[in-house]
Design an enzyme around this catalytic site. Structure first.
Site, mmCIF file in Angstrom:
data_model
loop_
_atom_site.group_PDB
_atom_site.id
_atom_site.type_symbol
_atom_site.label_atom_id
_atom_site.label_comp_id
_atom_site.label_asym_id
_atom_site.label_seq_id
_atom_site.Cartn_x
_atom_site.Cartn_y
_atom_site.Cartn_z
ATOM 1 N N GLN A 573 0.832 -1.209 0.000
ATOM 2 C CA GLN A 573 0.000 0.000 0.000
ATOM 3 C C GLN A 573 0.860 1.249 0.000
ATOM 4 O OE1 GLN A 573 -3.583 0.486 -0.103
ATOM 5 N NE2 GLN A 573 -3.052 -1.435 -1.071
ATOM 6 N N GLU A 640 -3.926 5.633 1.524
ATOM 7 C CA GLU A 640 -3.750 6.910 0.838
ATOM 8 C C GLU A 640 -2.536 7.703 1.286
ATOM 9 O OE1 GLU A 640 -8.066 8.489 -0.153
ATOM 10 O OE2 GLU A 640 -8.069 7.102 1.532
HETATM 11 MO MO1 MOS Z 1 -10.381 6.752 -1.898
HETATM 12 S S1 MOS Z 1 -10.012 8.422 -3.100
HETATM 13 O O1 MOS Z 1 -10.818 7.494 -0.445
HETATM 14 O O2 MOS Z 1 -11.772 6.031 -2.571
#
Ligand code: MOS
Length: 674
Positions: A573, A640
């Site tokens: 990730q 993310e």
């Molecule tokens: Mo992700 S851009 O939070 O689906």
């Protein structure tokens, strides 16, 4: 753990939405608007309908009945108005995909009355306005302290504007759906989506059905990066087409169509002002953002929100302004808010460090806040400084050249850069069940595995809670008929689903036969702490002095993200996010043609993403972080944060290599030459 479905995937046994078989299946292909703004004057489908194999043509000439038109991107064929180039205005359904495509492209005659369009984001656009909130529900503007006074008494100030272009998510698997209407009027939809439960609810609402009459099946998803976080028009189109022809209907968007109708990251224009005293302590921060939405739906990205979290300062202002343009509606793309926002803030921090004559790591350490700056809440854990220190040690930061633009190796100017990273650690309510069947444990939850390894990590979480070998645990996900779960988005999947799985397994251990869990109350009572993951990104770059080509021989990310539940999945990730950050820094840009309003480079030949050859030495590590204020696993989301800060670290390294500050992404050769 190895991926539990890895063998199924490499042998082709794992089915994706488009691959499910169905009797008598038909195919739909969308007709898209060639104008960016205006109105459909007439639609002539006669030639298409006369084509052998064509079953139906859908369009606003005969609007299909819908239950809700609230989401204008999903309310297909309800109006003659055209809001952007590439909008779906009609569709052909045929017995083969080739026939549907041919008829859609050559045999549906649509005449338009075009009106002037505006597709370029500008800070002086007359339509600039203040949205009521930014995604998903953050205040649009915040202001604390006296910003003017803070800037006035600063010994050093930075006032710079940073821009990011339109970027597209580009998951490997195109958006695809197959709709099957059952004899009793129920709808089964095979869909490539980041959350079956939410998708089911949205589709039911658009079609005017009770949610229990719709089932979404989505066990394997080939990436999404946010573009499959919300229901897309392909799902609605499949359902409407199948209803029209009385047969199952499949649709797969082409790569080029994906650019128009599956969302994208809004371009941003970000002005950042920083003031600091002679010692480097911030006296004021402002972060003012201009970004876009479409004329038919508001999406306001939360670009300045990381500036509310990162650094201590007695005065701070963050604002967001939006312009409605004749463009598709922007949407989520990996780390919406944080990825573009931290590019600006962390570039500005580098500029401040240079202006103040302070090492960029020390500048960040100096401005560590005791509590979350905006809210005043204590952090559940915050180990940014530890990440910076550990990264500096591993990266060899101490040996860095003191001056920019001085290390020439052959034709290559080389340099290094650093930037901080952050992402919120949140949860959403989810349900799960756990049972013993044929001597094995079976866990059920409508979670989604979009390539992250969600199925695998949930297997590990269940095995650990049950005290069982992982081989005896089977996890069923990707089906809205399973216990309701939140979507794979906002880096919340593992935290949200894992909490429910742990509780369901504990209930099973208590009862013996079956255990169920619903974390709604638990999640909604979360309060009292600011929860975020942090990280530090380090980059080394080489810039060709003749061509301006930038190479990245080394990337290092050090993260503090709670407990990393699986080292192999976690590393994937992090480095996946960093790789996408490399693309954001150097390559990714969707070019808008102002004359037609179209995206020009709408394929992977012309929209460049980082590939293996672009990535050299890349490493992600993490520091052990104990955080009891998160969830039963002690984990923060990691999907993310890897992309956050990478672009700034690379831009800061480009400055260090060349003495040239690039404030406009991506950093392409023309911007460095001349
Ligand atoms: Mo992700 S851009 O939070 O689906």
């Amino acid at each position: 753990m190895n991926r539990v479905e890895g063998r199924d995937k490499v042998t082709g046994r794992a089915r994706y939405a488009y691959e499910y078989p169905a009797e008598d299946v038909a195919y739909a292909y969308a007709v898209q608007s060639p104008i960016a703004h205006g109105r459909i004057r007439s639609i002539d489908a006669s030639e298409a309908l006369a084509t052998p194999g064509v079953l139906a043509v859908l369009s606003s000439a005969d609007p299909p009945a819908l239950g809700s038109r609230d989401d204008a991107e999903l309310a297909l064929f309800q109006t003659h108005e055209v809001a952007y180039h590439g909008q779906i205005v009609a569709a052909v359904v045929a017995t083969t995909s080739e026939t549907a495509r041919e008829a859609a492209q050559y045999a549906v005659r649509i005449e338009y009355d075009a009106e002037p369009h505006h597709v370029r984001l500008r800070t002086d656009h007359c339509g600039l306005y203040r949205p009521d909130k930014v995604n998903p529900a953050f205040p649009t503007d915040t202001e604390q302290g006296d910003v003017a006074a803070g800037l006035a008494r600063a010994a050093v100030t930075i006032d710079a504007t940073y821009t990011t272009p339109t970027e597209h998510n580009n998951p490997m698997e195109p958006h695809a759906s197959m709709a099957v209407w059952e004899e009793n009027g129920d709808l089964t939809l095979f869909d490539s989506i980041q959350g079956a439960s939410d998708d089911r609810d949205t589709i039911a609402s658009v079609l005017g059905l009770p949610p229990e009459r719709v089932r979404v099946i989505s066990p394997h998803v080939g990436g999404g990066f946010g573009s499959k976080g919300t229901t897309r028009p392909n799902a609605i189109l499949a359902a409407l087409a199948a209803r029209a022809v009385g047969r199952p209907v499949k649709i797969a968007l082409t790569r080029q169509q994906m650019f128009d109708v599956t969302g994208y990251r809004t371009p941003t224009i970000q002005r950042v002002r920083l003031g600091a005293d002679a010692a480097g302590r911030l006296t004021a921060i402002t972060h003012d953002v201009v970004e876009q939405s479409s004329t038919i739906k508001e999406f306001a990205e939360q670009t300045a929100t990381p500036t509310r979290v990162m650094y201590a300062a007695p005065a701070r202002r963050t604002t967001h302004r939006l312009v409605r343009l004749h463009v598709p509606t922007p949407a989520w793309m990996r780390a919406p808010g944080e990825a573009p926002g931290m590019w600006a803030l962390e570039s500005a921090m580098d500029e401040l460090a240079i202006a103040a004559g302070i090492d960029p790591i020390e500048l960040r350490v100096l401005n560590e806040p005791a509590v979350e700056p905006e809210s005043g809440l204590p952090f559940s854990s915050r180990n940014l400084v530890a990440c910076l220190r550990e990264g500096a040690r591993r990266f060899g930061w101490a040996n860095r050249d003191p001056e920019p633009g001085i290390r020439l190796e052959g034709r290559w100017l080389t340099g290094t850069g650093v930037a901080a990273s952050t992402y919120p650690a949140r949860r959403r309510p989810s349900r799960a069940s756990a049972a013993v069947e044929d001597g094995d444990f079976v866990i059920r939850i409508a979670a989604a595995d979009i390539g992250t390894g969600a199925r695998t990590v949930l297997t590990g979480i269940a095995a650990q809670t049950l005290g069982s070998p992982a081989e005896r645990v089977r996890v069923e996900i990707g089906d809205s008929a399973l216990p309701r779960a939140s979507l794979a988005g906002g880096s919340m999947g593992t935290a949200s689903w894992g909490s429910a799985v742990v509780r369901a397994c504990e209930a099973l251990l208590k009862n013996g036969a079956e255990g169920t869990a619903d974390t709604t109350e638990d999640v909604e009572s979360d309060s009292g702490f600011a929860r975020h993951a942090f990280g530090a990104q380090f980059a080394e770059v080489r810039v060709d002095i003749d061509t301006g080509e930038v190479r990245v021989p080394r990337l290092l990310g050090v993260f503090a993200a709670g407990r990393v539940l699986d080292e192999k999945l976690g590393r994937s990730q992090f480095i996946g996010g960093m790789t996408m950050g490399l693309g954001m820094a150097l390559m990714e840009e969707t070019v808008v043609d102002e004359r037609s309003g179209a995206f020009l480079n709408h394929d992977l030949a012309q929209y460049h993403i980082a590939t293996c050859a672009d990535v050299r030495d890349i490493e992600a590590v993490w520091i052990e972080e104990e955080d009891p204020h998160l969830n039963p696993m002690g984990a923060k989301g990691i999907g993310e944060i890897g992309i956050v800060g990478t672009a700034a670290a690379i831009a800061n390294a480009v400055y260090h290599a060349t003495g040239r500050r690039i404030r406009d992404l991506p950093i392409t050769p023309p911007k460095l030459l001349g």
